[in-house]
Design an enzyme around this catalytic site. Structure first.
Site, short mmCIF file in Angstrom:
data_model
loop_
_atom_site.label_atom_id
_atom_site.label_comp_id
_atom_site.label_asym_id
_atom_site.label_seq_id
_atom_site.Cartn_x
_atom_site.Cartn_y
_atom_site.Cartn_z
N TYR A 137 -4.57 -12.26 -7.44
CA TYR A 137 -3.64 -11.69 -6.55
C TYR A 137 -3.54 -10.24 -6.54
CZ TYR A 137 1.08 -10.19 -5.39
OH TYR A 137 2.18 -9.73 -4.83
N LYS A 167 -4.90 -7.94 -3.38
CA LYS A 167 -3.87 -6.96 -2.70
C LYS A 167 -4.58 -5.45 -2.61
CE LYS A 167 -0.16 -7.53 -1.21
NZ LYS A 167 0.21 -7.86 0.09
#
Length: 490
Positions: free
Chosen positions: A237, A241
């Protein structure tokens, strides 16, 4: 930094919001519609094949939610006509070029009309499949930027990231951008095109072997964690990002770009009403497990600062930052959190849980109140491994021997326990960096924004985002935990 009225700024504006069915997006959309009904239009992009499916999703997953209660009461019988004028659901997918919108006329209409693009679409699963996370969090961010550049009246792109793109850094973490190919551990060779090719190559190999979907999913999850850790990030994640930030930072050209990095987002502090939350968010999973009597031990440093921020404060910071930077070529980064100005330690959050569920116990399926007590806190990974060995791994070994002696009679029980242990170990492995997190998020840019807002005399009573005003005792005991119980406990 000069700021004019936020309400006036929003008047007659057209805003494209991606990821519109997400938690933060709903609060953003509700805030705009409630505080400035003279906004021109909100295009809400949701994952859907066409406009009809998109309309269904927006109606059922956005407008029908309790968060829109105040807007529904305000407009009464005129609600549908108000929404049909102000809200345009758009079916699409940010992992595709032109945001996956098939209707060419609609795409051209948005390119003509949109003033501001707000990108909130993302997958927030820590161990998401790498192909999905790269498609949404990295390439999706680039596709949204490319779309914003085509908008004739564009004033800015606001991109919601996460403060945890910093990985496992300790100490004061600054509001700095990432340059392309920068890594957290200094490892060379990070290249987004190489990452995409790796994914395609691995998927081709698996499909050539006729691997079942479950095998492909696990392989993609493992690949994401492996690639993230190669360059110093703890999970897929935050890695994807960070890559997304790099890509849009490099490609923005003269487009004003705002990157908002919130910390752990919790229930609403004040508006449209206190305590609204949706889905099991990071720390709320602990509250749910504890309140239902399932959490008997916890791994983590009880003295570590947990950076939490109510969702309505994040949205207000986003809107005020939009006003401050519209039409100004820049790349501004804002940490929106509490660890500098109003820090709270994990031990206090544990105390709130004990106090609340002692006074207001959850009623279990058997109709009896669930009795909670002090949780065993394992403050090092070594103590966690000892605990697991004594409590679970030794009994598992014993069960394995018994199973062999009884000709696999206990095979089902053995496999079930083994699966649960592996699940817990994987979960702890993924969350470990946050359980012992030593970072504090500098929010000097956000503090300057707050000072500018106060000096300019803008509507700070409506667009408040100062965590110093939060009394954590009241917030957790009166607002947040009751909100989690009401909206999340099932």
């Amino acid at each position: 930094m000069e700021l004019g009225s936020v309400i006036q700024f929003l008047e007659n504006k057209t805003i494209l919001v991606t990821g519109a069915t997400g938690f933060l997006a709903k609060i953003f959309v509700e805030k705009i519609l409630r505080t400035q009904p003279n906004v021109k239009k909100l295009y809400l992009l949701v994952r859907a094949a066409d406009s009809k499916s998109a309309s269904g999703r927006v109606q059922n997953e956005v407008i029908a939610k309790d968060i829109f209660r105040v807007v529904r009461e305000k407009h009464g019988a005129n609600l549908n006509s108000f929404l049909s004028e102000k809200v345009s659901p758009v079916g699409g997918d940010i992992s595709r070029e032109r945001l996956g919108v098939k209707d060419t006329n609609l795409v051209e209409e948005m390119w003509r009309e949109v003033d501001i693009v707000v990108n909130i679409a993302a997958t927030t699963n820590f161990d998401e499949r790498y192909d999905i996370a790269l498609g949404l969090n990295t390439m999706g961010a680039k596709h949204v930027l490319d779309f914003a550049k085509r908008c004739a009246k564009i004033k800015m792109l606001l991109h919601v990231s996460t403060a945890y793109v910093s990985g496992e850094k300790a100490g004061l973490i600054l509001e700095n951008p990432y340059s392309m190919a920068e890594t957290l551990n200094g490892a060379p060779g990070l290249d987004i095109d190489v990452e995409r090719k790796l994914v395609e190559q691995r998927l081709s190999e698996l499909r050539a072997q006729d691997a079942p979907e479950a095998t492909i999913t696990l392989a993609m999850k493992d690949l994401g964690i492996e690639r993230a850790r190669k360059y110093g990030w703890p999970n897929t994640y935050v890695f994807t990002k960070a890559l997304g930030e790099m890509l849009i930072g490099q490609s923005k050209e003269t487009l004003p770009l705002l990157i908002i990095r919130p910390t752990i987002i919790t229930s609403t502090y004040k508006e449209p009403f206190p305590g609204w939350v949706e889905g099991i968010r990071t720390i709320d999973s602990l509250a749910v497990g504890y309140g239902k009597g399932r959490l008997t031990c916890f791994v983590g440093d009880p003295e570590s600062v947990i950076d939490v921020i109510p969702a309505d404060m994040v949205v207000n910071a986003m809107i005020v930052a939009m006003v401050a930077h519209a039409n100004q070529p820049c790349e501004a980064i804002y940490h929106v959190g509490s660890s500098v100005s109003n820090p709270i330690r994990f031990t206090r959050i544990q105390d709130y849980g004990l106090q609340y569920f002692t006074k207001h116990p959850w009623i279990g399926k058997d109709g009896k109140p669930v009795i909670v007590g002090k949780v065993t806190v394992l403050s090092t990974m070594a103590s966690f491994h000892r605990y697991m060995a004594i409590r679970y791994l030794l009994p598992l070994k014993g069960l394995e021997l018994v199973n062999m002696a009884f000709c696999q009679y206990f095979q089902g029980m053995y496999l079930d326990l083994n699966r649960k242990i592996n699940f817990v170990m994987r979960l702890i492995d993924i969350y470990r960096p946050y359980l012992f997190f030593k970072g504090i998020f500098d929010d000097m840019n956000t503090e300057r924004l707050r000072i500018a807002a106060r000096k300019s005399g803008i509507e700070t009573d409506i667009f408040y985002f100062d965590p110093k005003t939060i009394n954590w005792d009241d917030y957790f005991m009166i607002t947040h935990i009751p909100g989690v119980v009401k909206y999340v406990f099932k």
